[in-house]
Write an enzyme that holds these catalytic residues in place. Structure first.
Site, PDB file in Angstrom:
ATOM      1  N   TYR A 289      60.145  50.234  48.414  1.00  0.00           N
ATOM      2  CA  TYR A 289      61.498  50.456  47.920  1.00  0.00           C
ATOM      3  C   TYR A 289      62.178  49.132  47.579  1.00  0.00           C
ATOM      4  CZ  TYR A 289      61.609  55.365  49.308  1.00  0.00           C
ATOM      5  OH  TYR A 289      61.392  56.702  49.414  1.00  0.00           O
TER       6      TYR A 289
ATOM      7  N   GLN B 250      51.045  61.461  50.147  1.00  0.00           N
ATOM      8  CA  GLN B 250      51.374  61.461  48.712  1.00  0.00           C
ATOM      9  C   GLN B 250      51.520  62.877  48.134  1.00  0.00           C
ATOM     10  OE1 GLN B 250      48.599  58.720  47.008  1.00  0.00           O
ATOM     11  NE2 GLN B 250      50.243  57.425  46.242  1.00  0.00           N
TER      12      GLN B 250
ATOM     13  N   ARG C  66      56.370  57.084  52.529  1.00  0.00           N
ATOM     14  CA  ARG C  66      55.604  56.749  51.319  1.00  0.00           C
ATOM     15  C   ARG C  66      54.267  56.135  51.737  1.00  0.00           C
ATOM     16  NH1 ARG C  66      59.610  56.652  47.117  1.00  0.00           N
ATOM     17  NH2 ARG C  66      59.172  58.638  46.167  1.00  0.00           N
TER      18      ARG C  66
ATOM     19  N   SER D 212      58.754  62.157  44.805  1.00  0.00           N
ATOM     20  CA  SER D 212      57.913  61.779  43.666  1.00  0.00           C
ATOM     21  C   SER D 212      57.747  62.943  42.697  1.00  0.00           C
ATOM     22  CB  SER D 212      56.525  61.337  44.130  1.00  0.00           C
ATOM     23  OG  SER D 212      56.618  60.106  44.792  1.00  0.00           O
TER      24      SER D 212
HETATM   25  P1  NAD Z   1      63.818  54.878  43.853  1.00  0.00           P
HETATM   26  O1  NAD Z   1      64.131  56.243  43.328  1.00  0.00           O
HETATM   27  O2  NAD Z   1      64.191  54.551  45.263  1.00  0.00           O
HETATM   28  O3  NAD Z   1      64.486  53.784  42.877  1.00  0.00           O
HETATM   29  C1  NAD Z   1      64.197  53.763  41.495  1.00  0.00           C
HETATM   30  C2  NAD Z   1      63.915  52.360  41.030  1.00  0.00           C
HETATM   31  O4  NAD Z   1      65.135  51.621  40.947  1.00  0.00           O
HETATM   32  C3  NAD Z   1      62.987  51.535  41.929  1.00  0.00           C
HETATM   33  O5  NAD Z   1      61.879  51.089  41.189  1.00  0.00           O
HETATM   34  C4  NAD Z   1      63.872  50.381  42.388  1.00  0.00           C
HETATM   35  O6  NAD Z   1      63.137  49.178  42.566  1.00  0.00           O
HETATM   36  C5  NAD Z   1      64.853  50.269  41.243  1.00  0.00           C
HETATM   37  N1  NAD Z   1      66.080  49.518  41.521  1.00  0.00           N
HETATM   38  C6  NAD Z   1      66.825  49.471  42.660  1.00  0.00           C
HETATM   39  N2  NAD Z   1      67.879  48.638  42.498  1.00  0.00           N
HETATM   40  C7  NAD Z   1      67.822  48.159  41.227  1.00  0.00           C
HETATM   41  C8  NAD Z   1      68.628  47.260  40.448  1.00  0.00           C
HETATM   42  N3  NAD Z   1      69.712  46.678  40.969  1.00  0.00           N
HETATM   43  N4  NAD Z   1      68.250  46.995  39.174  1.00  0.00           N
HETATM   44  C9  NAD Z   1      67.136  47.558  38.633  1.00  0.00           C
HETATM   45  N5  NAD Z   1      66.342  48.417  39.317  1.00  0.00           N
HETATM   46  C10 NAD Z   1      66.680  48.711  40.594  1.00  0.00           C
HETATM   47  O7  NAD Z   1      62.288  54.569  43.636  1.00  0.00           O
HETATM   48  P2  NAD Z   1      61.046  55.570  43.731  1.00  0.00           P
HETATM   49  O8  NAD Z   1      60.819  56.179  42.409  1.00  0.00           O
HETATM   50  O9  NAD Z   1      61.259  56.468  44.877  1.00  0.00           O
HETATM   51  O10 NAD Z   1      59.849  54.558  43.996  1.00  0.00           O
HETATM   52  C11 NAD Z   1      59.984  53.511  44.939  1.00  0.00           C
HETATM   53  C12 NAD Z   1      58.645  52.875  45.233  1.00  0.00           C
HETATM   54  O11 NAD Z   1      57.857  53.723  46.048  1.00  0.00           O
HETATM   55  C13 NAD Z   1      57.789  52.567  44.027  1.00  0.00           C
HETATM   56  O12 NAD Z   1      57.142  51.339  44.286  1.00  0.00           O
HETATM   57  C14 NAD Z   1      56.783  53.672  44.016  1.00  0.00           C
HETATM   58  O13 NAD Z   1      55.597  53.310  43.356  1.00  0.00           O
HETATM   59  C15 NAD Z   1      56.567  53.833  45.500  1.00  0.00           C
HETATM   60  N6  NAD Z   1      56.014  55.142  45.845  1.00  0.00           N
HETATM   61  C16 NAD Z   1      54.979  55.213  46.755  1.00  0.00           C
HETATM   62  C17 NAD Z   1      54.445  56.456  47.119  1.00  0.00           C
HETATM   63  C18 NAD Z   1      53.319  56.577  48.113  1.00  0.00           C
HETATM   64  O14 NAD Z   1      52.633  55.610  48.363  1.00  0.00           O
HETATM   65  N7  NAD Z   1      53.137  57.725  48.719  1.00  0.00           N
HETATM   66  C19 NAD Z   1      54.977  57.612  46.570  1.00  0.00           C
HETATM   67  C20 NAD Z   1      56.024  57.502  45.653  1.00  0.00           C
HETATM   68  C21 NAD Z   1      56.555  56.256  45.308  1.00  0.00           C
END
Ligand code: NAD
Length: 367
Positions: free
Chosen positions: A218, A115, A110, A121
């Site tokens: 994460y 991206q 990430r 994503s």
């Molecule tokens: P994910 O699919 O791993 O998880 C989904 C969400 O569930 C996350 O927001 C996580 O914090 C939440 N979660 C975990 N345990 C929980 C609990 N017990 N109660 C409530 N919520 C809980 O997440 P994702 O969609 O893959 O995104 C993770 C992070 O990565 C985000 O901050 C996103 O913005 C970031 N991201 C960065 C890039 C990049 O920079 N290239 C790309 C995509 C996502």
């Protein structure tokens, strides 16, 4: 069933523009609305699997195939797909034994540079959207408030648990449909994002260590104190909700349990729960992958492979992610990608090379 496909006519054209020859298995795009003729018009050879695989140096896939089904590909061929090595370590080992280079797109780091290559994503965004539509389809009431001559229909209350990529899109979609939306996450940084989408954040405030953010943005596993406080707050909130959509994942672990059977029992009959984490063990007690279960009069929806339910868009974005990855490393002279061992992206996605498993995730199965 997997309806997605790993190349689109657009990416076929672009690969050909880089000097590659592209062959597509007949019928591969049909479930995504792409006809063989569309691939052929883009310049691809279309044929039976054995003939299109013959001599291929790069194989693009959605779910990684068994290596035995790749007979005829060039020795050391690169297989770019979702390999799910945590769930299928033996398959990754078989890739090494067969001498293929397995590149797992779902392990893309990430980082900003990656991206446009990030399949999690692109696919989660569509899942978040589809989860709301699935909820609306299963719910026997309306989402928006309606004031009619015959009386007022109240707005549905929608609660999103887990505000990553899928959760953010679910909030936006439920808002567009006119629902009253609230959301929660363990990462406090999401509070601003929830507010900016016009939804209400539901957060435990008085417990230490609520930041909840580990590496790469994460979530991390939370303390018992936090979990107890969150469960109490959420219990009171869930009892008033019509729709709950859960999206919470923790990389490398089973999905956290967020909704218990006792909490479901407090919901109004006819309410709907959508568990997007059902294939990772489930956020909702009683959710079953591939089924809609009714408990206490509440529907618990556990669709598998939600992005595949929007196959046409999911395929276009997935195909672009794969093209963006390979083209970033394209070498004009050899007309093939060069993947340096010390590159952060390559280190993230490469599972096997030259007959060996090379990813730290595979250490437990290396013996
Ligand atoms: P994910 O699919 O791993 O998880 C989904 C969400 O569930 C996350 O927001 C996580 O914090 C939440 N979660 C975990 N345990 C929980 C609990 N017990 N109660 C409530 N919520 C809980 O997440 P994702 O969609 O893959 O995104 C993770 C992070 O990565 C985000 O901050 C996103 O913005 C970031 N991201 C960065 C890039 C990049 O920079 N290239 C790309 C995509 C996502």
């Amino acid at each position: 069933m997997e309806r997605r496909v790993a190349a689109s006519p657009e990416t076929v054209k672009k690969f050909i523009g880089l000097g590659a020859a592209v062959a597509v298995e007949a019928g591969a795009g049909l479930a995504s609305g792409i006809a063989d003729a569309d691939y052929a018009a883009a310049g691809a050879e279309v044929g039976a699997r054995a003939s299109v695989l013959s001599g291929a140096g790069i194989v693009l896939g959605v779910q990684a195939p068994e290596p035995a089904s790749l007979a005829g590909a060039a020795p050391g061929a690169r297989v770019v797909a979702m390999h799910a090595p945590a769930a299928n370590p033996d398959r990754a080992k078989a890739y090494a034994a067969a001498g293929y280079e397995a590149l797992a797109m779902e392990l893309m780091p990430r980082i900003t540079r990656a991206q446009s290559m990030d399949v999690l994503s692109s696919q989660s965004n569509l899942s978040g959207y589809k989860a709301v539509l699935d909820a609306a389809a299963e719910y026997n009431r309306a989402f928006p408030m309606m004031m009619t001559a015959a009386g007022t229909v109240s707005a549905a209350k929608v609660f999103i648990m887990g505000v990553g990529v899928a959760g953010l899109q679910a909030i936006a979609t439920a808002r567009r449909l006119g629902a009253q939306v609230s959301a929660t996450d363990v990462r406090s940084a999401t509070k601003e994002q929830i507010l900016s989408l016009g939804a209400k954040p539901i957060f435990v405030e008085a417990v230490k260590g609520i930041e909840g953010e580990g590496s790469g943005g994460y979530a991390t596993e939370m303390s018992d104190e936090y979990k107890a406080a969150q469960a109490q707050l959420v219990s009171a909130h869930i009892a008033k909700q019509d729709i709950v959509i859960t999206t919470a994942l923790i990389p490398g672990r089973a999905a956290p349990r967020l909704v218990s059977d006792a909490q479901i029992a407090t919901m109004r009959p006819g309410s709907v729960l959508i568990d997007l984490a059902v294939e990772a063990g489930g956020n909702v007690e009683g959710a079953v992958a591939g089924e809609i279960v009714v408990k206490h009069g509440v529907k618990i929806v556990g669709h598998r492979n939600v992005p595949s339910r929007l196959a046409a868009d999911a395929s276009l974005l997935y195909a672009r992610n794969l093209f963006n990855f390979l083209s970033a490393f394209w070498d004009k002279d050899t007309q093939a990608p060069v993947l340096p061992d010390d590159d952060e992206i390559v280190k993230g996605v490469r599972l096997t090379l030259d007959g060996k498993a090379v990813h730290p995730m595979l250490e437990p199965v290396l013996g």
